[in-house]
Structure formats: C-alpha cells, structure tokens
Design an enzyme around this catalytic site. Structure first.
Site, PDB file in Angstrom:
ATOM      1  N   GLY A  82      -8.359  -2.888   5.121  1.00 33.30           N
ATOM      2  CA  GLY A  82      -8.740  -4.298   5.186  1.00 33.30           C
ATOM      3  C   GLY A  82     -10.120  -4.548   4.613  1.00 33.30           C
ATOM      4  O   GLY A  82     -10.360  -5.566   3.993  1.00 33.30           O
ATOM      5  N   PHE A  83     -11.029  -3.622   4.825  1.00 31.18           N
ATOM      6  CA  PHE A  83     -12.423  -3.734   4.347  1.00 31.18           C
ATOM      7  C   PHE A  83     -13.092  -5.008   4.839  1.00 31.18           C
ATOM      8  O   PHE A  83     -14.079  -5.448   4.272  1.00 31.18           O
ATOM      9  CB  PHE A  83     -12.499  -3.667   2.814  1.00 31.18           C
ATOM     10  N   GLY A  90      -6.575   2.297   9.210  1.00 29.10           N
ATOM     11  CA  GLY A  90      -6.303   3.346   8.227  1.00 29.10           C
ATOM     12  C   GLY A  90      -7.435   4.345   8.236  1.00 29.10           C
ATOM     13  O   GLY A  90      -7.492   5.264   7.409  1.00 29.10           O
ATOM     14  N   ARG A 127     -22.726  11.904  16.620  1.00 31.37           N
ATOM     15  CA  ARG A 127     -21.743  12.999  16.521  1.00 31.37           C
ATOM     16  C   ARG A 127     -20.468  12.500  15.863  1.00 31.37           C
ATOM     17  O   ARG A 127     -19.973  11.424  16.170  1.00 31.37           O
ATOM     18  CB  ARG A 127     -21.423  13.535  17.923  1.00 31.37           C
ATOM     19  N   THR A 187     -11.853  12.803   8.900  1.00 36.53           N
ATOM     20  CA  THR A 187     -11.793  11.351   8.657  1.00 36.53           C
ATOM     21  C   THR A 187     -13.200  10.785   8.447  1.00 36.53           C
ATOM     22  O   THR A 187     -13.364   9.793   7.745  1.00 36.53           O
ATOM     23  CB  THR A 187     -11.083  10.624   9.817  1.00 36.53           C
ATOM     24  N   GLU A 226     -18.991   1.783   7.562  1.00 36.45           N
ATOM     25  CA  GLU A 226     -19.731   0.914   6.629  1.00 36.45           C
ATOM     26  C   GLU A 226     -20.981   1.548   6.033  1.00 36.45           C
ATOM     27  O   GLU A 226     -21.368   1.244   4.903  1.00 36.45           O
ATOM     28  CB  GLU A 226     -20.145  -0.397   7.312  1.00 36.45           C
TER      29      GLU A 226
END
Lengths: 737, 326
Positions: free
Chosen positions: A234-235, A462, A624, A630, A701
């Site tokens: 989606g950003f 995601g 952390r 990911t 971000e």
C-alpha cells in the site's frame, strides 16, 4: 521474552509466504461472491468546473447494465468526522457524487454497474458527461499561501541568529508529486445482509475503514465488517478509505446484490492519493566550524480543494540537529488535484531531502567532511520537545557506515575519483523515523489440537506482520511456528492498529505477549487445579510452559506435559487470553525515534550523461529486529524506492485539464532491477526497551528517508551539479562534459 | 472498449481477402494494437488474426543477406545466430526494447508499424491530429519531454517509438508487402512518412496491404555495427535518444558509414548528413562530433525536450567511438 530465543531476531521466512506465491492468499478483489455485479467508475475529464449534464440513456439500454449512478440519482452520503486519533480518517473527505462540482481530473462522476466487467466497461464508454469546465489550477510555479501556517515549530530567535551568523546558506529545494502505485490496485467488494454491510477491501487499516464507512453511510459500527486478509502492499495509499469504497456500498444496496469496484492503474494516479509536491526554503546560519546557530525552514505544499492534507515537513527540523534558534513553518495551498495522502515516510522523506541536502551544502561550503559536520551538530537530546531520546545511536551508525563503506578513501574534490570512463561520487545522509505505539487488542487461544491461534483486527500489508505475531507467541510458549495460526484483517476480531507510521509491530507486540501470557496462566491454573492432573496441587506459580509443554519450575521441558493434554483434563476446546495495551507512559517522558545513515556511490559517464548507483550501504539504529529477513527486506525495498525518488519518479499534471499525463507504468518511471546494484544494510542492535519489552521499533519507513539527498550529494561530488529539484534528470547532467 | 468482429487467417491470400475496405486491422503480437483498443484509440470493426501465417522464418537471402518473415518474434530475431553474427546492431536494438514478455509477443512486421507513445495520442479526450485529423496537436503546448526534435511539423511532434526500425533503417532493409494488387517491395527509407499536415498517414502501406517479410542486404566484410540507447532508467523504457551505426573502416579511415537515430524523430531517422560527414574521414572524436552536429542540424526543440538535441549528439558520438574502437 525468552532468554535465548530461537525465533526473535532470526531470519524467519514469512508464514504466509507459501500461500502468497502459490496463489492461495485471497486478495480483496479476488473474492467471487454469488450473483456479484461489476461497477466501473467514470472519472471526470476536466480538472475544475461542474457537471452540466449526464446522459446515461444509451448505456442503460445496453445488455447486462443494471444501473448508472451519479450525483443526480444516489442517496445522501455523510462526511466523516475525520480524526486520525479516533481511527475515523478518510482519504478524501468529500463523499462521491455529493454534488455537481468537479475539483480535480479523475474525480468519480458516475458508476456503471453491469452483470459482467466487460459489459460495465463497454457501457461506461457510452455515458455522455457534459461539463462547464474551468482551467484548473495545478501549477506549482506560483505557490502563494492564503491561510495561516498549518505547522509551526519555533525556538530561540532565528532572525537575529541568521543575520549575525558568520556563515550563511539560503537554498530552495523541491520534491515532486509521487504516486504510490502498489502492485495490488485498490478494489472493493460490497455486500449487504439485511442492514449489515461487508466490505472486502485492500486496506492498511480495517478498523479505521470500518469506522469511516459507518459514518459515511450512516450505520452503526457494529453493522459494518471490513475484511482485508492479504494486501499487495500500500505504501500509505491504503491507510484511509477512498470514494470507490462507498460507491460499491451504495450500488450494492440499491441493487441488492454484491458489487465489485476496482480502480484501474490509470486512476491509481488520481483518486487514491499521492505524495504532494513540496517547495522548501532552508536558511542556515553557522559558525566557521560548521556548528549551526540558526535553522529556518519554510515549506509550501499544495493540497486538494476539498482537504487540508499536511505533509508535515517541519516536524523533523525541530529534532534532527542541535541548534538554539530554529523556525520551521509550513503553508498549504489549495490546488485542483486529488487529496494527497501519506506515502512511505510522509513528511520526513521530502523534509530530509531538503535538510540533508542543506547539511551537505554547508559541509561543502566550509570544506568539512559531510559526516563530520553532522557529528558536530549532533543532537544529544530532542531540543524541540526538550526531552531525552529513549535510545539514540546515530553516532555509531555514522561511524559504522563510514568504516564499512570506505568513506575515508573519499577525496572531497569534485570529480576527482574515477573508474574507467566513469567518475565516482560518494554521498551520505541521515535517515530517521519516529517510534510510536498505539492501542491494540489481541486474542491468543491455546487450542485442543495443539495449535495456537491469534487474532487481531490489524493487517499485514505484505511486510511480515503475520510472522511477527507467530514469532512472539512461539517465543513465549515454545510452540513451533508451523503450529501457530494467525488471523488478521477482519474487523470481527479484537481491534488492532492501522499499518502505518511504522507503528504496527511496536504496537502489537505487547498485546500479543500479554495475551499469550494470560492464556498460558489460565492453562497453568487448569494444570494445578484439576484433579487427575500430573500437577495437581502444585502452586501454579511454580509451573511454566516451555516448548509447548507444562512443567515444574526447575524441571526440563521434556519432563512436562504437552498443553493439549492439560486441556483434555477438562475437555476444553481451548483457553484464551485477550489483552488491550496502550502507548507506554515513557512516551510522555522520552523522544522516541529510529536513526540511521545512508552511504551511496554513483558512477557517472559524463560524455553520455549516464548516471547509475554503483554501491549502497545503509546502517539502521532501529531497536531490536524481530525478524532479520523481513527487516532487511524493508530497508532494501526502501532504498530501491529511494533510488526511484532520487532519479525517476514524478507525476506530471497537464496544465490544461489537470490530468496526470504519465498515469501508467510505461511513462511513470520507477527503478527496474538493472538500476539497482547490490545493496547492503547493517542493523545496530540497540533494543529500545522504553518502547516495549522486546525493544522493537517499526522499520517500514525509515529506509526511504534521506535516500534522495544521499544520491544528490553523491551526484554533486561526481559532477559539481547540485540538483535541488527531484528527480535528477539527464537534462540536469548534460552540462557537465 | 467497443465490440468488434474477429477472424483468423491461415495464409497471406486469405488475410488479404479477409480485410474489409475500411475498419479492418491485422493483429499479430497485439502489443500495440490491443493496448490502443483498450484505450479506444483504435476502434477496428474487424480484427484479422495473422498469427497463423507461415511467415516466421529467418533464412538466408539469395544475395548473401537475410530474409526475415513478418511473423518472426522480436525475441527470436534478437537471439538468432545469423542476426547476432551479421547484424549485431539489430540484435542489440531489439534487446534494448520493451521487456522479455513483450519481445516474446511482438513481431517484425508489427514492430515496424508500432504507434507512438505520445500521451495525447493515447487519450481520446485530447485533440490529436494523428488520431483525429484536424483536431489540433495537444503535445505542442503540453508536456513534451519525450517528443521528437527531428521531422516535426506544426501538426505533430510525436516520436516513433521503435528501436528495431532504427537499426533496420540504418541497415537499409527492404520491406515486402502483399495486397489485393499483388506483391511489391519498398525500401525502408521510403516506407515512413513525415507527419507534415497529415500525421495520420504514417507509412506508404495501402489499405489492406500486409507486410510479409523484410530483407537485409549482405553486410560488408569489414563492417562493424552498434546500437546505443539512452533513457532515464537502465531498462524497459522507450528511448530519449538512440543511435544505430554501421561503419566500414580502412585502417583509421571511415570508408562508409550508415547512421540512424531513434527517440528523436517522428520517424526512424536515417541521417545522410552524418553519413556524408563521416565518409572518408578519420575515425576521431572531432569528426564524430562533426557528424553528430550534421545529424541534428535541423532539430527543433519544444518546451521540455531541448536536451534531446545534445543528448542525441553525445549518443551518436559514443556509438561511433564504440564501433571504431580497435
């Protein structure tokens, strides 16, 4: 947290990965409901004016056409309360078909519904819309503020400090409109069951979406369910709901059957938000050693005619560097464009392009190393909020990055470093993003079949949120990841946070941990208080659960009893823990932010003005990492996006009708694999335990902030050309040979 | 999108006889046509599918050159051993265009007829002389960074988008067509039409004619060729400027040069001016620059595309440097 975790901070493959790559993960648009109809939206082809007439008579006679909805024939919709804090914020606050006014090109003016997509699409081409058009105001050449500042941060006396500063810099930077363009486009399937509405969505905030839906459609929140189980990213453009969602809802209600409305790629450029243009003037005052004495930051930012969207570029100015006299002020200017919306790293991404570029220009002006000038202005505390930082290790990020990147080999003279026909340029920049925690409620159930189930109405964009849930539960129970089922993206579950602002991970972790502990405590009580239990009459305080087994403190896990056997003692289907957590009290005492540093090398072929990124290293101080795989994926992906921002991306509006002329993937340029070298990223391991017990912050971000100025600084080092308006284009660099 | 009829042709004769006098289109790979049909820019009444035509062979021509069937896919042509050996410039041009998926579909004949990427041609809500003759040119006062600087008129500044055609025009290809009146051949330099006052007429094909194959003349013994493409990103983008060069060297002296430019012209742009400047000249940067100046002498910039003139010159100079390197 377990002392020696087998999952936390490891390279964990996403638990939803197999489903996604095998087509087993249902995205919102993919639900095939019985008797479903298709809606195709018609966007205005003018940028300002009013609808004079809509003639749908021909379309309505076409085969399969069920309805043509527009402002003249639809029920009243309401405006939402519009509060981020209360989780009821829309993307565009004006409901669709409110009246005959057109505020921007591509605004929905009608919806054609038919029994197949093809028939709806064909009929949409036959609806005649006549307009009284005005020339839209989309130009950024003149931005004249009419309203008081939208944001203002001030300390000290910036004017007198500027006038007395021995070293001065006065430069203006611009960042263009960027369009999010996630792979998965927006879509809604709406279906009613009596007076209850279900929306299948692609949403970064199902709870927020549900709340806004209730307000717009005048329903009780309990009457709306929003489902968004899997999301193709989606950003930011899926944080808040957009008009097509309400169009699907009213069409479905009118026709008494499910209606699907999907937003085509071209309309992803108009009706679902964008990152707004910014013009940022920065005036710096410094002493001869590069120590800042004054920082003045003035930001002009267009928004739509219907919403005051603030891309807050003044916020970072107050906390990034030590400086006694700071003034950051931001003005909004209304234009005939769609409403902007947060795009990955909102505010700080355009803001840091300007701030970090200015710091590089200051370094060049004083012939001080760019890393050194930042260390000389290092903020030991948040001088804006007058608070200590919860955990800040930016100095270590600079030092680690400089060392690993070979920064000491950098000859500061412009164009002095070459490799074959190419000139090398080295640039660096700071990155930063706030660490925040919101409210979250999570339910964790230990089940008779030996699995653990977690549920929460947050969602996985995601990025790996499903896997974070599983890891925390596994860490606290010892149950392996493949026995943990995580259910997200459905407002029927306990309310969770919006996936935005890099806050979801830090927000949900405490609730998952406490809900898991609560479920385990219930289990241990059953173990201690049930006759026939191997632990009958043992004080539950002396019991624990390790490796999925209940055992006495001091005994090995292997000696214990598998937890389903404990449930069986009372013939229980399972035991739940459900906990709601809020922002920590420390958030009022400490300024919480992640930091980091980008190091970038460009290679420039001056004769043909070919610029490419040749090396990249980012060092992140982000608390952390829960999942190294990911996490790394987030930073590397952000750098790719940063390269796009620096070198390619710009949405261009036609001045005559306000259309984004490059509204497709051939003409809106984003990086391809061939543009990206091997990227490297290092995580400094400094847990922020003031944020949560795992010390974890979000990292979606931060990687994008600062990227563009690292590139333009490297470009300056290679070419002597200072690009102050993004993106860096071939035409900026042709003058160098 | 509008309703249309669809039929499949199995041989050239059937294809030619299937087409109606107007409103018919042949569809091969469909990478341009289907796209434009979705945008309502193309509205054929009848689509004649020619994917079944036996025109997919690459074979030696009698004169030592090459005969390329119109249905040969761009990928197959680019990776053909004979093409790579005899005409590297063509293979390079093909591989610099589009993406592997598109190249797997796009055909030789279709690529020659590729339509422009002009934003305004592709949106039926804008005036466009190419789409709707006489309606005006929206690019002229619009955003025209990607538009042409050579061969423009006051009616149209749309760029021809093909890379393959630029290599083919440099190579001096011949295009063979068949229509209701039989077969004939057209030198590629006579195939494309400048926009002038009729930008809707893009080439000399008569209505209903079909391209059957293309021939390339045999390469000279000592010829070397190269294609260089400049664009914003490194792949999957149309050219801002490109150069196709074929040079025959005698020592350091250029005995013959064939030069064409892409991304800058309203048609694939052969430059006799550059060729003339190079013929007989030493292979030197000064002479390359002289040729580049000659190639762009007539260039006309609009608001956003002035940089293309210098970029094209530099691109041509670099292509010549590359091809004449010892």
């Amino acid at each position: 947290m377990a002392e020696k975790s087998t999952v936390i901070g490891k390279e964990i493959t996403r638990i939803d990965g197999i489903l996604k790559v095998t087509g087993g993960a249902p995205y919102g648009v993919e639900y095939a409901l019985e008797n479903m109809a298709w809606g195709v939206g018609i966007g205005s082809t003018i940028g300002a004016g009013r609808i004079a007439r809509i003639d749908s008579s021909e379309a309505e006679k076409m085969p399969g056409v069920l309805a043509v909805l527009h402002h003249g024939n639809t029920e009243k919709l309401f405006r939402p309360a519009n509060s981020f804090e209360e989780m009821s914020r829309p993307g565009e606050s004006r409901p669709p078909f409110e009246d005959d006014q057109v505020y921007y090109y591509g605004q929905f003016v009608a919806l054609v519904v038919a029994d197949t997509f093809e028939r709806a699409q064909a009929a949409a081409g036959r609806v005649v819309v006549k307009y009284d058009a005005r020339t839209p105001d989309v130009s950024t050449a003149e931005l004249t503020p009419k309203d008081p500042p939208a944001v203002k941060n001030e300390r000290g006396d910036v004017e007198s400090a500027l006038s007395s500063a021995p070293v001065k810099l006065d430069v203006t930077y611009e960042t263009p409109v960027e369009t999010h363009n996630p792979m998965e486009m927006h879509a809604t399937i709406a279906t009613w069951n009596k007076d209850k509405l279900t929306l299948y969505e692609t949403s970064q905030g199902v709870v927020n979406h549900r709340n806004v839906a209730a307000e717009v459609l005048n329903l009780q929140r309990e009457s709306v369910q929003v489902i968004s189980r899997f999301i193709g990213s989606g950003f930011g453009c899926k944080l808040f709901p957009w008009p097509h969602s309400w169009m699907a809802a009213i069409a479905s209600k009118k026709l008494a059957r499910p209606v699907k409305v999907s937003v085509p790629r071209s309309m992803m450029f108009t009706t679902v938000g964008h990152r707004p243009f910014t013009r940022q003037r920065i005036q710096l005052g410094a002493d001869k050693d590069g120590k800042l004495t004054a920082f003045h930051h003035e930001i002009l930012q267009p928004t739509s005619m219907v919403d005051d969207y603030v891309e807050n570029c003044a916020e970072a100015t107050s906390m990034l560097y030590a400086c006694p006299n700071v003034r950051a002020v931001q003005y909004l200017i209304h234009k005939n464009i769609g409403t902007p919306t947060p795009m990955r790293g909102p505010g700080r991404t355009p803001s840091l392009f300007a701030i970090e570029s200015a710091m590089d220009e200051l370094a060049v002006k004083l012939n001080i190393d760019p890393v050194e000038v930042r260390i000389r202005n290092y903020a030991e505390m948040d001088e804006g909020k007058k608070m200590p930082f919860s955990s800040k290790h930016l100095r270590e990020a600079y030092q680690t990055g400089a060392e690993k990147f070979g920064w000491s080999q950098r000859n500061p003279k412009v164009g002095s470093m070459t490799k074959g026909k190419e000139i090398l340029g080295l640039g660096m920049a700071t990155c930063t993003w706030p660490a925040t925690r919101h409210n979250a409620e999570v339910r964790v159930s230990l089940l008779a079949d030996g699995t653990v189930r977690a549920s929460c109405a947050t969602q996985d964009v995601g990025t790996g949120t499903y896997t974070v849930f599983a890891e925390i539960i596994s860490d606290r129970t010892g149950v392996p990841l493949d026995k943990i089922r995580v259910q997200l993206g459905d407002t029927a579950m306990p309310p969770g946070p919006t996936s935005g602002g890099s806050a979801a991970t830090a927000t949900v972790i405490p609730a998952i941990a406490q809900a898991t502990d609560q479920a385990v405590q219930s289990l241990l009580k059953v173990a201690a208080l049930t006759s026939g239990s191997p632990f009958e009459k043992v004080d539950p305080k002396n019991l624990k659960m390790t490796g999925g087994r209940v055992h006495k403190e001091g005994d090995s896990a292997e000696s214990g009893t598998p937890f389903p056997d404990i449930l069986k003692l009372r013939d229980l289907s399972g035991l739940d823990g459900q906990v709601k957590t809020e922002a920590p009290p420390e958030a009022k005492q400490f300024s919480m932010h992640s930091f980091g540093a980008h190091f970038c090398e460009v290679a420039f072929d001056p004769e043909i003005a070919r610029l490419r990124i040749s090396r990249w290293l980012t060092v992140i101080d982000g608390g952390r990492m829960i999942n190294m795989k990911t996490s790394r994926n987030q930073i590397l992906g952000a750098i790719v996006m940063g390269v796009g921002m620096a070198m390619f991306e710009e949405t261009i509006y036609d001045h005559r009708n306000g259309k984004p002329v490059n509204n497709n993937f051939a003409d809106y340029i984003v990086p391809v694999n061939a543009d990206i070298p091997d990227l490297d990223c290092i995580f400094l391991d400094f847990p922020d335990n003031k944020l949560n017990e795992y010390g974890a912050r979000g990292i979606g971000e931060i990687g994008l902030t600062g990227c563009a100025s690292a590139v333009t600084s490297a470009v300056y080092h290679a070419t002597g050309v200072r690009v102050r308006g993004l993106p860096v284009r071939i035409e900026n660099l042709l003058k160098t040979a | 999108m509008y309703e249309f009829q669809y039929t499949k042709a199995n041989d050239v004769g059937q294809a030619v006889s299937s087409v109606a006098p107007s409103g018919s289109k042949f569809v091969a790979g469909g990478t341009t046509l289907i796209d434009l049909m979705k945008l309502d820019v193309e509205r054929p009444k009848l689509l004649v599918d020619i994917n079944g035509l036996p025109l997919d062979r690459i074979e030696p021509a009698g004169d030592g050159g090459l005969k390329i069937g119109a249905m040969v896919r761009n990928s197959d042509l680019a990776h053909d051993e004979k093409v790579q050996r005899m005409y590297p410039v063509l293979s390079q041009a093909l591989l610099s265009g589009a993406s592997p998926q598109l190249r797997n579909m796009a055909t030789t004949g279709g690529n020659l007829l590729q339509r422009t990427r002009c934003y305004y041609f592709r949106d039926v809500n804008y005036p466009c002389n190419k789409r709707t003759p006489g309606s005006g040119c929206s690019a002229m006062d619009g955003f025209n960074r990607i538009h042409a600087v050579l061969g423009t008129s006051q009616h149209c500044i749309a760029t021809h988008p093909s890379d393959m055609a630029v290599a083919m025009i440099a190579l001096g290809a011949t295009i063979f067509v068949t229509g209701s009146k039989g077969e004939h051949s057209i030198p590629i330099t006579k195939f494309y039409l400048l926009p002038g006052s009729t930008p809707d007429h893009e080439n000399v094909l008569a209505p209903g004619e079909i391209i059957t194959h293309v021939t390339l003349p045999p390469p000279a013994q000592n010829a070397k060729s190269h294609y260089l493409k400049r664009r914003d990103r490194a792949s999957y983008e149309f050219a801002l400027a490109s150069a196709a060069v074929i040079v025959e060297l005698d020592g350091r002296k250029i005995s013959k040069a064939q030069v064409a430019m892409g991304g800058v012209g309203t048609i694939p742009w052969r430059s006799p001016e550059a060729e003339h400047a190079l013929a007989g000249a030493e292979a030197s940067e000064r002479n390359f620059r002289r040729a580049a100046e000659a190639a762009l002498r007539g260039a006309k910039a609009h608001k956003d595309n002035g940089f293309k003139i210098e970029l094209a010159k530099r691109t041509l100079v670099r292509a010549l440097q590359t091809v004449t390197q010892a």
